[in-house]
Design an enzyme around this catalytic site. Structure first.
Site, PDB file in Angstrom:
ATOM      1  N   GLU A  43      -1.093  26.904  -5.947  1.00 56.07           N
ATOM      2  CA  GLU A  43      -1.519  27.452  -7.256  1.00 56.07           C
ATOM      3  C   GLU A  43      -2.189  28.953  -7.101  1.00 56.07           C
ATOM      4  O   GLU A  43      -2.038  29.675  -8.073  1.00 56.07           O
ATOM      5  CB  GLU A  43      -2.453  26.446  -7.732  1.00 56.07           C
ATOM      6  CG  GLU A  43      -2.749  26.665  -9.300  1.00 56.07           C
ATOM      7  CD  GLU A  43      -3.457  25.478 -10.000  1.00 56.07           C
ATOM      8  OE1 GLU A  43      -3.104  24.502  -9.640  1.00 56.07           O
ATOM      9  OE2 GLU A  43      -4.594  25.793 -10.686  1.00 56.07           O
ATOM     10  N   ASP A  81      -2.779  22.219  -7.400  1.00 52.77           N
ATOM     11  CA  ASP A  81      -3.806  21.478  -7.701  1.00 52.77           C
ATOM     12  C   ASP A  81      -3.089  20.184  -8.808  1.00 52.77           C
ATOM     13  O   ASP A  81      -2.526  20.475  -9.746  1.00 52.77           O
ATOM     14  CB  ASP A  81      -4.976  21.911  -8.704  1.00 52.77           C
ATOM     15  CG  ASP A  81      -5.569  23.204  -7.842  1.00 52.77           C
ATOM     16  OD1 ASP A  81      -5.229  23.302  -6.822  1.00 52.77           O
ATOM     17  OD2 ASP A  81      -6.010  23.943  -8.777  1.00 52.77           O
ATOM     18  N   TYR A  87     -11.691  18.942  -4.442  1.00 45.23           N
ATOM     19  CA  TYR A  87     -11.425  19.540  -5.809  1.00 45.23           C
ATOM     20  C   TYR A  87     -12.205  19.406  -6.821  1.00 45.23           C
ATOM     21  O   TYR A  87     -12.763  18.334  -7.258  1.00 45.23           O
ATOM     22  CB  TYR A  87     -10.216  19.062  -5.968  1.00 45.23           C
ATOM     23  CG  TYR A  87      -9.445  19.716  -7.111  1.00 45.23           C
ATOM     24  CD1 TYR A  87      -8.973  20.973  -7.072  1.00 45.23           C
ATOM     25  CD2 TYR A  87      -8.871  19.056  -8.309  1.00 45.23           C
ATOM     26  CE1 TYR A  87      -8.403  21.744  -8.251  1.00 45.23           C
ATOM     27  CE2 TYR A  87      -8.272  19.767  -9.669  1.00 45.23           C
ATOM     28  CZ  TYR A  87      -8.016  21.201  -9.297  1.00 45.23           C
ATOM     29  OH  TYR A  87      -7.352  21.745 -10.223  1.00 45.23           O
TER      30      TYR A  87
END
Ligand SMILES: [Zn+2]
Lengths: 74, 698
Positions: free
Chosen positions: B16, B117, B327
């Site tokens: 990403e 992600d 994350y």
């Protein structure tokens, strides 16, 4: 018809006030009794004066206080 | 022609962000990592189990929803599709080179791995690249799913890739973008066009599917505050002494509603001794906190450091890309043992700041407290135990410290506290006081810095102790209006009402601030906000209703779980919008007028200072001279003959403080310069107390 305080559109049942100022006036009138009971003796004009001086009082409520005071004086 | 020297087929990995690509490539590479640069764009080439891997990256979204009709005033717009961003936003031309490189790399690849992600947004980014730049590979590509960018996690994710894993997420994400675009572009164009037709100039007036309800929360609160009527009440406190120590006890009724009653109590109690009638001690537990999700982190960081939610999201993303934390865009409050507590704690032991606490947790039971909220994609936010590759900035350091200490705290023992309540009788009237103390610190020892859990010590008292009177205070109080929202409590409200997503919430609030709807850290709704709200309430009440946007969120959830077709949701949105646009168009002139007045009022308020001390009728305002283009202070009663005026410094941003100078009555303004220094200054040049004082010194 326009609100007599702010020139917004007045609400339908011909109160002469917009939604917001109408709400203030209803609250001011409703709470007068609480203030009277709290201080024992309190007349309408003093009530409006004291209410308009409080920092907690909403700006629109203050505008209504000035309006109601003037109306009585006039 | 291939971009690589070797023409044998390879696996193309799509990440990403560039930093994530570098981390993934480093983790996968068995020998040296080959980096090829095309301008600013880095491609990583590596060997793994004899196979070549090429790792490339997006920079967030490369494709966006738009309409081929770019004319600013045209609506309705329903003919929408996905376009490369550089075709829509000319400022982002650099995207075209990135897409071209990915396209070229895709030509010789025979296996595709989406390593963006793992959530709706990331899945949408990966899906679009695979579909548009890699020639429809979105269904055959593999998915690598990881929650941290540490070597172990990335390697594990690539050992266990799955085909077609996130399709539901991607469909939901893409539908969200389309629906939000349709709502946003049509309503905003309808409002902006109404403004444009009946006012001078052009102003973008926006409203969107999620913006609507958020606007309504703030407006409703603003109305409550502006229409507030306080009522009086009284409070009584007694100061009492035993030997040299004193206590302050409050009269048992927190609000005495009549002044006569309060005066009577004061008269009866003043100067009288108090007798302790009751001392109760109660033990209670304070349980460890839950592991952090994004919303929790945003709240804690706001309370601890004053970071606004969008700032916390940004900082936490940097920590994630630096492989220091997992994350952050997660709603989970759970930390499963599979994240390997032992490895993380041992990693944290290496950091001298956390060594002592990490060691202590390691010696404990190592069972994490778990919260109720779940997120199928990621666990709660936790530190990885890795060491930073660079020196952290001060704000990164703060947030990292909070995350690590919270991680320790969730493993902590229950804290045991004791509350001591004391009741004192003064002439038949009861007064209370209390204290609290920690009996067993438990998890608080790791996290005390971030919670308000200080002990409140109290004099040792037993029943029948006599206390001598010191003073008796009667205070007049008034009921308070509700608190204004700040960015954090507004975000919390959105979370409670399930409006927007964990990723988008902070930015929606920021957009409303940027558009001039909200101002101040304690959020005020401006006249523009009221005008837009009033218009929407009258002509399209569904848009500002929570129900409609929540229903769409529910449907997006169903799409994610393959329980609903995305076309149904888009069609419903179109129907809804058509009704609203029809109503707005019919009342265009009235709406244009209302919006115009509000814009003028808001601008005036921004420039208005205080009542003019000379004529006492007009207002002093900040004016820019048409002749000299210099700004100065003048009176709004100029036409009525008032010539009050004063010069202003020409640099810096001038804002009203709302206050007047105690010596001369002229307004005091703040002047903020670049590099953050602020001056407070009386606008009157002939003021006797004339001095400039740096704000920090006041
Ligand atoms: Zn009104």
């Amino acid at each position: 018809m326009k609100c007599r305080i702010c020139k917004r559109e007045a609400i339908e049942h011909n109160s002469g006030f917009c939604l917001y100022h109408n709400e203030c006036i209803t609250k001011i009138e409703a709470d007068f009794e609480k203030w009277q009971q709290a201080y024992g003796e309190l007349n309408w004009q003093t009530y409006l004066q004291r209410l308009s001086e409080r920092p907690e009082t909403g700006n629109w409520t203050k505008e209504c206080c000035y309006f109601l005071k003037k109306r009585k004086e006039a | 022609m291939s971009l690589l020297h070797d023409s044998s087929p390879y696996t193309l990995v799509i990440c990403e962000k560039p930093d994530a690509a570098e981390r993934v490539a480093e983790a996968l590479s068995e020998k040296e990592l080959n980096i090829t640069k095309y301008g600013n764009i880095k491609i990583f080439i590596l060997k793994r189990s004899g196979r070549t891997y090429v790792v490339c990256s997006a920079i967030g979204h490369l494709y966006t929803v738009s309409s081929p009709f770019q004319k600013r005033y045209v609506y309705p717009v329903f003919d929408v599709g996905w376009f490369p961003i550089h075709m829509i936003d000319l400022k982002r031309k650099y995207i075209s080179q990135r897409i071209a490189i990915i396209k070229k790399l895709a030509e010789n690849a025979d296996v595709f791995i989406n390593a963006c992600d793992f959530d709706q947004e990331g899945e949408t980014i990966g899906f679009n690249i695979l579909k548009y730049a890699c020639n429809e590979k979105q269904t055959t590509a593999f998915r690598a799913k990881f929650s941290t960018l540490t070597k172990t996690d990335v390697q594990e994710a690539f050992r266990t890739t799955v085909q077609g894993l996130g399709i539901g997420l991607a469909k939901a994400g893409r539908t969200r973008h389309i629906v939000d675009f349709i709502f946003g572009i049509n309503l905003s164009r309808a409002l902006s066009e109404s403004f444009h037709k009946f006012n001078q100039g052009y102003r973008v007036i926006t409203i969107g599917r999620v913006q609507g309800p958020v606007l309504s929360y703030v407006i409703n609160r603003e109305v409550e505050i502006r229409t507030f009527v306080p009522t009086p009440f009284w409070r009584l406190h007694a100061e009492l002494a035993k030997a040299d120590s004193t206590i302050i006890a409050a009269y048992e009724k927190k609000r005495v509603l009549k002044i006569s009653e309060a005066q009577n109590i004061k008269k009866r109690c003043r100067g009288k001794k108090g007798v302790v009638t009751k001392v109760t001690k109660s033990k209670y537990n304070q349980f460890p906190p839950f592991p952090l999700n994004l919303g929790d982190l945003q709240k804690c960081a706001y309370q601890a450091f004053g970071f606004i939610p969008s700032q916390t999201l940004r900082i936490s993303e940097r920590l994630y890309l630096n492989a220091l934390i997992s994350y952050p865009r997660t709603s989970s409050q759970k930390l499963p043992p599979s994240i390997d507590y032992l490895r993380i704690l041992k990693g944290l032991q290496r950091d001298k700041v956390f060594n002592k606490d990490a060691t202590e947790v390691l010696h404990g039971k190592m069972i994490s407290n778990q919260g109720p909220k779940n997120d199928p994609a990621h666990p709660a936010i936790y530190p990885t135990g890795d060491i930073s590759k660079y020196v952290l900035s001060s704000s990164e350091n703060k947030l990292y410290d909070l995350i690590v200490r919270r991680f320790f705290a969730v493993f902590g023992e229950v804290a045991k506290m004791e509350r001591i309540s004391v009741t004192v009788d003064i002439d038949g009237y009861l007064f209370n006081t209390y204290g609290k103390q920690t009996l067993c610190e438990g998890w608080l020892k790791f996290y005390r810095k971030y919670v308000n859990a200080d002990d409140k010590l109290i004099l040792h008292l037993v029943e029948n102790d006599e206390l001598s009177p010191k003073s008796l205070v009667m205070e007049e109080k008034f009921t308070q209006p509700p608190r204004r929202y700040d960015q954090c409590s507004l975000l919390e409200k959105m979370e409670q009402e399930n409006i927007g997503t964990k990723t988008t919430r902070a930015n929606i609030i920021k957009t409303l601030c940027d558009r001039g709807y909200f101002s101040g850290t304690r959020i005020f709704a401006t006249d523009i906000a009221f005008a837009v709200f009033d218009v929407m309430k009258q002509y399209s009440p569904e848009i500002i209703s929570v129900e409609m946007t929540r229903k769409i969120e529910d449907n997006l959830d169903k799409i994610e779980r393959s329980k609903m077709d995305e076309k149904i949701v888009i069609h419903q949105a179109v129907d809804q919008i058509m009704d609203s646009l029809f109503e707005i168009k019919k009342a265009e002139q009235e709406i244009g007028g209302k919006l115009g007045q509000a814009v003028i009022k808001t601008i005036h308020k921004q420039h208005r200072l205080n009542l003019c001390p000379i004529c006492k009728k007009g207002f002093l305002i900040i004016i820019r001279s048409k002749k000299t283009n210099k700004r100065f202070v003048g009176c709004s009663g100029y036409n009525a003959g008032c010539r009050a005026s004063a010069p202003l410094p020409q640099n810096g941003t001038v804002t009203s403080t709302g206050k007047t100078c105690s010596s001369c009555g002229w307004p005091i303004v703040n002047i903020r310069f670049k590099r953050k220094s602020t001056w407070r200054l009386c606008t009157n040049t002939t003021c006797i107390s004339k001095k400039m004082v740096k704000k920090d010194e006041m």
